[in-house]
Scaffold this motif. Structure first.
Motif, PDB file in Angstrom:
ATOM      1  N   GLN A  32       0.829  -1.199   0.000  1.00  0.00           N
ATOM      2  CA  GLN A  32       0.000   0.000   0.000  1.00  0.00           C
ATOM      3  C   GLN A  32       0.869   1.257   0.000  1.00  0.00           C
ATOM      4  N   ASP A  33       1.895   1.288   0.832  1.00  0.00           N
ATOM      5  CA  ASP A  33       2.771   2.450   0.915  1.00  0.00           C
ATOM      6  C   ASP A  33       3.590   2.596  -0.362  1.00  0.00           C
ATOM      7  N   TRP A  34       4.027   1.484  -0.915  1.00  0.00           N
ATOM      8  CA  TRP A  34       4.811   1.513  -2.147  1.00  0.00           C
ATOM      9  C   TRP A  34       4.016   2.147  -3.291  1.00  0.00           C
ATOM     10  N   LEU A  37       2.228   5.885  -1.217  1.00  0.00           N
ATOM     11  CA  LEU A  37       2.922   6.665  -0.187  1.00  0.00           C
ATOM     12  C   LEU A  37       1.997   6.971   0.988  1.00  0.00           C
ATOM     13  N   ARG A  38       1.120   6.029   1.274  1.00  0.00           N
ATOM     14  CA  ARG A  38       0.187   6.150   2.395  1.00  0.00           C
ATOM     15  C   ARG A  38       0.028   4.797   3.071  1.00  0.00           C
ATOM     16  N   VAL A  39      -0.202   4.860   4.378  1.00  0.00           N
ATOM     17  CA  VAL A  39      -0.530   3.663   5.149  1.00  0.00           C
ATOM     18  C   VAL A  39      -1.880   3.934   5.801  1.00  0.00           C
ATOM     19  N   SER A  40      -2.815   3.065   5.546  1.00  0.00           N
ATOM     20  CA  SER A  40      -4.168   3.305   6.058  1.00  0.00           C
ATOM     21  C   SER A  40      -4.216   3.090   7.563  1.00  0.00           C
ATOM     22  N   ASP A  41      -5.060   3.876   8.196  1.00  0.00           N
ATOM     23  CA  ASP A  41      -5.300   3.698   9.628  1.00  0.00           C
ATOM     24  C   ASP A  41      -5.852   2.307   9.903  1.00  0.00           C
ATOM     25  N   GLY A  99       9.229  14.859   6.940  1.00  0.00           N
ATOM     26  CA  GLY A  99      10.061  13.741   6.503  1.00  0.00           C
ATOM     27  C   GLY A  99       9.405  12.392   6.721  1.00  0.00           C
ATOM     28  N   LEU A 100       8.506  12.308   7.653  1.00  0.00           N
ATOM     29  CA  LEU A 100       7.769  11.072   7.934  1.00  0.00           C
ATOM     30  C   LEU A 100       6.282  11.392   7.951  1.00  0.00           C
ATOM     31  N   GLY A 101       5.514  10.493   7.408  1.00  0.00           N
ATOM     32  CA  GLY A 101       4.066  10.664   7.454  1.00  0.00           C
ATOM     33  C   GLY A 101       3.500  10.120   8.754  1.00  0.00           C
ATOM     34  N   LEU A 102       2.282  10.503   9.046  1.00  0.00           N
ATOM     35  CA  LEU A 102       1.648  10.021  10.276  1.00  0.00           C
ATOM     36  C   LEU A 102       1.393   8.519  10.230  1.00  0.00           C
ATOM     37  N   GLY A 103       1.213   7.954   9.034  1.00  0.00           N
ATOM     38  CA  GLY A 103       1.053   6.504   8.921  1.00  0.00           C
ATOM     39  C   GLY A 103       2.291   5.766   9.389  1.00  0.00           C
ATOM     40  N   PHE A 153       8.679   4.916   3.265  1.00  0.00           N
ATOM     41  CA  PHE A 153       9.407   4.354   4.397  1.00  0.00           C
ATOM     42  C   PHE A 153       8.688   3.171   5.039  1.00  0.00           C
ATOM     43  N   ALA A 154       7.371   3.197   5.102  1.00  0.00           N
ATOM     44  CA  ALA A 154       6.642   2.067   5.694  1.00  0.00           C
ATOM     45  C   ALA A 154       6.839   0.789   4.890  1.00  0.00           C
ATOM     46  N   SER A 155       7.172   0.918   3.610  1.00  0.00           N
ATOM     47  CA  SER A 155       7.467  -0.269   2.792  1.00  0.00           C
ATOM     48  C   SER A 155       8.735  -0.967   3.281  1.00  0.00           C
ATOM     49  N   PHE A 156       9.557  -0.244   3.990  1.00  0.00           N
ATOM     50  CA  PHE A 156      10.762  -0.825   4.574  1.00  0.00           C
ATOM     51  C   PHE A 156      10.573  -1.111   6.062  1.00  0.00           C
TER      52      PHE A 156
END
Length: 174
Positions: A32-34, A37-41, A99-103, A153-156
């Motif tokens: 999803q992040d890849w 660029l978002r991660v769902s709540d 630099g970092l999202g809230l997700g 970043f969440a993809s990593f």
């Protein structure tokens, strides 16, 4: 490569179930992040709910040999999410951009349930190393990496959390 099947054989039934559930969640988060660029709540919530649910039925996801109290889990969630929130705030103060999202921060908080604050540095290190290698590889292949280009970043971080959890389970079994 043989270490993975051997390691899987050392996991108990509840740990195997937790591994499958966490692996499914982190895979979905990474993809999803890849893509966006978002991660769902919802997905961050699933990671947290599964971890807390396991704790409520007597299986602490972060500890094989002992169980944390609820206040210790709250401490872990606060420290792991708070560490990433601090990085976000400092980066914004230095560079004037987020630099970092809230997700990413919510994923870090959920990680506290699964790996505790003690192993969180390992997960962040693994994620940062993976992201740096991605940037290096992309730069070598395509040339210049622009300063404004974003990294999912969440993809990593998501797979690094799974890796830190799995390693913790293996070390506890030794």
């Amino acid at each position: 490569m043989a270490a993975l099947p051997i390691g899987l054989a050392t996991l108990q039934g509840p740990q195997i179930l937790l591994l499958m559930l966490l692996a499914g969640c982190v895979t979905r988060i990474a993809l999803q992040d890849w893509r966006s660029l978002r991660v769902s709540d919802f997905m961050n919530g699933m990671v947290a709910v599964i971890g807390i649910g396991a704790w409520f039925v007597g299986i602490d996801p972060a500890r094989v040999d002992a169980s944390r109290t609820f206040l210790e889990i709250v401490r872990d969630v606060t420290l792991t999410g708070g560490a990433l929130l601090l990085v976000r705030a400092l980066y914004f103060r230095l560079r004037g951009i987020e630099g970092l999202g809230l997700g990413d921060i919510k994923l870090g908080a959920a990680a506290g349930i699964w790996i505790g604050w003690e192993d969180f540095a390992l997960a962040v290190f693994g994620a940062a190393l993976g992201a740096l290698l991605f940037v290096l590889g992309s730069t070598m292949k395509h040339g210049h990496w622009s300063a404004g280009r974003r990294i999912p970043f969440a993809s990593f971080l998501a797979p690094a959390i799974l890796g830190a959890w799995y390693l913790g389970q293996q070390l506890a079994a030794v």
